[in-house]
Design a protein around this motif. Sequence first.
Motif, PDB file in Angstrom:
ATOM      1  N   ARG A   1       9.114  -1.968 -11.761  1.00  0.00           N
ATOM      2  CA  ARG A   1       9.264  -0.870 -10.819  1.00  0.00           C
ATOM      3  C   ARG A   1       9.221  -1.330  -9.369  1.00  0.00           C
ATOM      4  N   GLY A   2       8.317  -2.242  -9.042  1.00  0.00           N
ATOM      5  CA  GLY A   2       8.212  -2.717  -7.667  1.00  0.00           C
ATOM      6  C   GLY A   2       9.494  -3.372  -7.186  1.00  0.00           C
ATOM      7  N   GLU A   3      10.115  -4.168  -8.049  1.00  0.00           N
ATOM      8  CA  GLU A   3      11.355  -4.840  -7.678  1.00  0.00           C
ATOM      9  C   GLU A   3      12.507  -3.856  -7.488  1.00  0.00           C
ATOM     10  N   SER A   4      12.415  -2.706  -8.123  1.00  0.00           N
ATOM     11  CA  SER A   4      13.487  -1.727  -7.965  1.00  0.00           C
ATOM     12  C   SER A   4      13.483  -1.103  -6.565  1.00  0.00           C
ATOM     13  N   TYR A   5      12.385  -1.264  -5.820  1.00  0.00           N
ATOM     14  CA  TYR A   5      12.304  -0.711  -4.470  1.00  0.00           C
ATOM     15  C   TYR A   5      12.803  -1.676  -3.400  1.00  0.00           C
ATOM     16  N   VAL A   6      13.082  -2.927  -3.767  1.00  0.00           N
ATOM     17  CA  VAL A   6      13.541  -3.913  -2.784  1.00  0.00           C
ATOM     18  C   VAL A   6      14.857  -3.441  -2.180  1.00  0.00           C
ATOM     19  N   GLY A   7      14.896  -3.442  -0.855  1.00  0.00           N
ATOM     20  CA  GLY A   7      16.085  -3.012  -0.133  1.00  0.00           C
ATOM     21  C   GLY A   7      16.042  -1.552   0.296  1.00  0.00           C
ATOM     22  N   ARG A   8      15.107  -0.788  -0.224  1.00  0.00           N
ATOM     23  CA  ARG A   8      15.014   0.621   0.168  1.00  0.00           C
ATOM     24  C   ARG A   8      14.260   0.761   1.484  1.00  0.00           C
ATOM     25  N   VAL A   9      14.590   1.788   2.207  1.00  0.00           N
ATOM     26  CA  VAL A   9      14.003   2.054   3.527  1.00  0.00           C
ATOM     27  C   VAL A   9      13.101   3.277   3.424  1.00  0.00           C
ATOM     28  N   PHE A  10      11.894   3.168   4.030  1.00  0.00           N
ATOM     29  CA  PHE A  10      10.914   4.247   3.982  1.00  0.00           C
ATOM     30  C   PHE A  10      10.311   4.457   5.366  1.00  0.00           C
ATOM     31  N   THR A  11       9.668   5.600   5.519  1.00  0.00           N
ATOM     32  CA  THR A  11       8.908   5.907   6.729  1.00  0.00           C
ATOM     33  C   THR A  11       7.432   5.887   6.367  1.00  0.00           C
ATOM     34  N   LEU A  12       6.636   5.156   7.174  1.00  0.00           N
ATOM     35  CA  LEU A  12       5.214   5.023   6.877  1.00  0.00           C
ATOM     36  C   LEU A  12       4.460   6.327   7.128  1.00  0.00           C
ATOM     37  N   ASP A  13       3.613   6.694   6.175  1.00  0.00           N
ATOM     38  CA  ASP A  13       2.719   7.847   6.333  1.00  0.00           C
ATOM     39  C   ASP A  13       1.374   7.401   6.903  1.00  0.00           C
ATOM     40  N   GLU A  14       1.047   6.127   6.695  1.00  0.00           N
ATOM     41  CA  GLU A  14      -0.210   5.557   7.183  1.00  0.00           C
ATOM     42  C   GLU A  14       0.107   4.251   7.899  1.00  0.00           C
ATOM     43  N   PRO A  15      -0.662   3.877   8.901  1.00  0.00           N
ATOM     44  CA  PRO A  15      -0.386   2.634   9.622  1.00  0.00           C
ATOM     45  C   PRO A  15      -0.742   1.402   8.790  1.00  0.00           C
ATOM     46  N   ILE A  16      -0.124   0.294   9.131  1.00  0.00           N
ATOM     47  CA  ILE A  16      -0.472  -0.985   8.521  1.00  0.00           C
ATOM     48  C   ILE A  16      -1.409  -1.700   9.494  1.00  0.00           C
ATOM     49  N   VAL A  17      -2.619  -1.948   9.026  1.00  0.00           N
ATOM     50  CA  VAL A  17      -3.640  -2.577   9.860  1.00  0.00           C
ATOM     51  C   VAL A  17      -4.062  -3.885   9.196  1.00  0.00           C
ATOM     52  N   ASN A  18      -4.139  -4.954   9.997  1.00  0.00           N
ATOM     53  CA  ASN A  18      -4.494  -6.289   9.498  1.00  0.00           C
ATOM     54  C   ASN A  18      -3.562  -6.735   8.371  1.00  0.00           C
ATOM     55  N   GLY A  19      -2.316  -6.327   8.442  1.00  0.00           N
ATOM     56  CA  GLY A  19      -1.309  -6.769   7.479  1.00  0.00           C
ATOM     57  C   GLY A  19      -1.302  -6.026   6.161  1.00  0.00           C
ATOM     58  N   VAL A  20      -2.179  -5.002   6.008  1.00  0.00           N
ATOM     59  CA  VAL A  20      -2.267  -4.280   4.734  1.00  0.00           C
ATOM     60  C   VAL A  20      -2.265  -2.787   4.997  1.00  0.00           C
ATOM     61  N   GLY A  21      -1.578  -2.053   4.143  1.00  0.00           N
ATOM     62  CA  GLY A  21      -1.546  -0.595   4.271  1.00  0.00           C
ATOM     63  C   GLY A  21      -1.075   0.043   2.988  1.00  0.00           C
ATOM     64  N   LYS A  22      -0.764   1.331   3.078  1.00  0.00           N
ATOM     65  CA  LYS A  22      -0.267   2.078   1.926  1.00  0.00           C
ATOM     66  C   LYS A  22       1.046   2.743   2.295  1.00  0.00           C
ATOM     67  N   LEU A  23       1.899   2.880   1.291  1.00  0.00           N
ATOM     68  CA  LEU A  23       3.203   3.496   1.495  1.00  0.00           C
ATOM     69  C   LEU A  23       3.439   4.476   0.355  1.00  0.00           C
ATOM     70  N   ARG A  24       3.870   5.669   0.716  1.00  0.00           N
ATOM     71  CA  ARG A  24       4.213   6.646  -0.321  1.00  0.00           C
ATOM     72  C   ARG A  24       5.673   6.411  -0.708  1.00  0.00           C
ATOM     73  N   VAL A  25       5.867   6.107  -1.997  1.00  0.00           N
ATOM     74  CA  VAL A  25       7.205   5.873  -2.549  1.00  0.00           C
ATOM     75  C   VAL A  25       7.405   6.885  -3.663  1.00  0.00           C
ATOM     76  N   ASP A  26       8.335   7.793  -3.443  1.00  0.00           N
ATOM     77  CA  ASP A  26       8.608   8.859  -4.405  1.00  0.00           C
ATOM     78  C   ASP A  26       7.313   9.612  -4.720  1.00  0.00           C
ATOM     79  N   ASP A  27       6.803   9.483  -5.944  1.00  0.00           N
ATOM     80  CA  ASP A  27       5.616  10.244  -6.323  1.00  0.00           C
ATOM     81  C   ASP A  27       4.352   9.385  -6.436  1.00  0.00           C
ATOM     82  N   SER A  28       4.364   8.184  -5.850  1.00  0.00           N
ATOM     83  CA  SER A  28       3.204   7.314  -5.961  1.00  0.00           C
ATOM     84  C   SER A  28       2.926   6.605  -4.639  1.00  0.00           C
ATOM     85  N   HIS A  29       1.741   6.030  -4.553  1.00  0.00           N
ATOM     86  CA  HIS A  29       1.345   5.253  -3.380  1.00  0.00           C
ATOM     87  C   HIS A  29       1.307   3.783  -3.767  1.00  0.00           C
TER      88      HIS A  29
END
Length: 144
Positions: free
Chosen positions: A86-114
Motif C-alpha cells: 500500500r505504501g508504494e502505491s502512494y509514490v508519486g501522489r501529491v497531498f496537502t499536509l494537515d499537520e506540520p513536519i517537525v524534526n523531519g517527522v510528521g503525519k499525513l492523512r492519505v485517503d482514510d488513514s494516517h
Amino acid sequence: MTFEFWHWLALGFALLVLEMFLPTEFILLWVGAAAIVVGGVSWLAPTLDWTLAFVLWGVLSVAAVLAWRKLKPLSFVSERPTLNRRGESYVGRVFTLDEPIVNGVGKLRVDDSHWRVSGPECATGDTVCVVAADGATLRIEKLA
C-alpha cells in the motif's frame, strides 16, 4: 515383493503433503500425482507387475515434470504490482499536509488513514509529494 494399489495411493498423497511443506517448485506434486495414477492403474489391473508399476511411475513422473516446466508461465508479472504494498502505491501522489513536519517527522492523512512521514520541515497546508515508501513510513518532498 508386492505393491498393492493402496501403497501407491499412500505414496502419492504423502508426496502431495510433502509438497505443501517443502519448497520444491511443484516437483513433488507431479511425482505424487504420478504415484496416484499408478495406484489407479494397479487397482484396475491387480496383476500388474511391480517392476512395470515402478517404470510406469518413473515415466509418468518425468513426463509430468517436463510438461509442467514447459507449460508453466516464465514469470508471474502482475498488472498491479503495488496491490499488496500500500505504501508504494502512494509514490508519486501529491497531498496537502494537515499537520506540520517537525524534526523531519510528521503525519499525513492519505485517503482514510494516517501515515508517518519523513522529510524536510514543512508547515500545515504545504503541498508535498510522496517519493518513496519505507515500511510504514512515507518519505516526502516539499513542492514549491
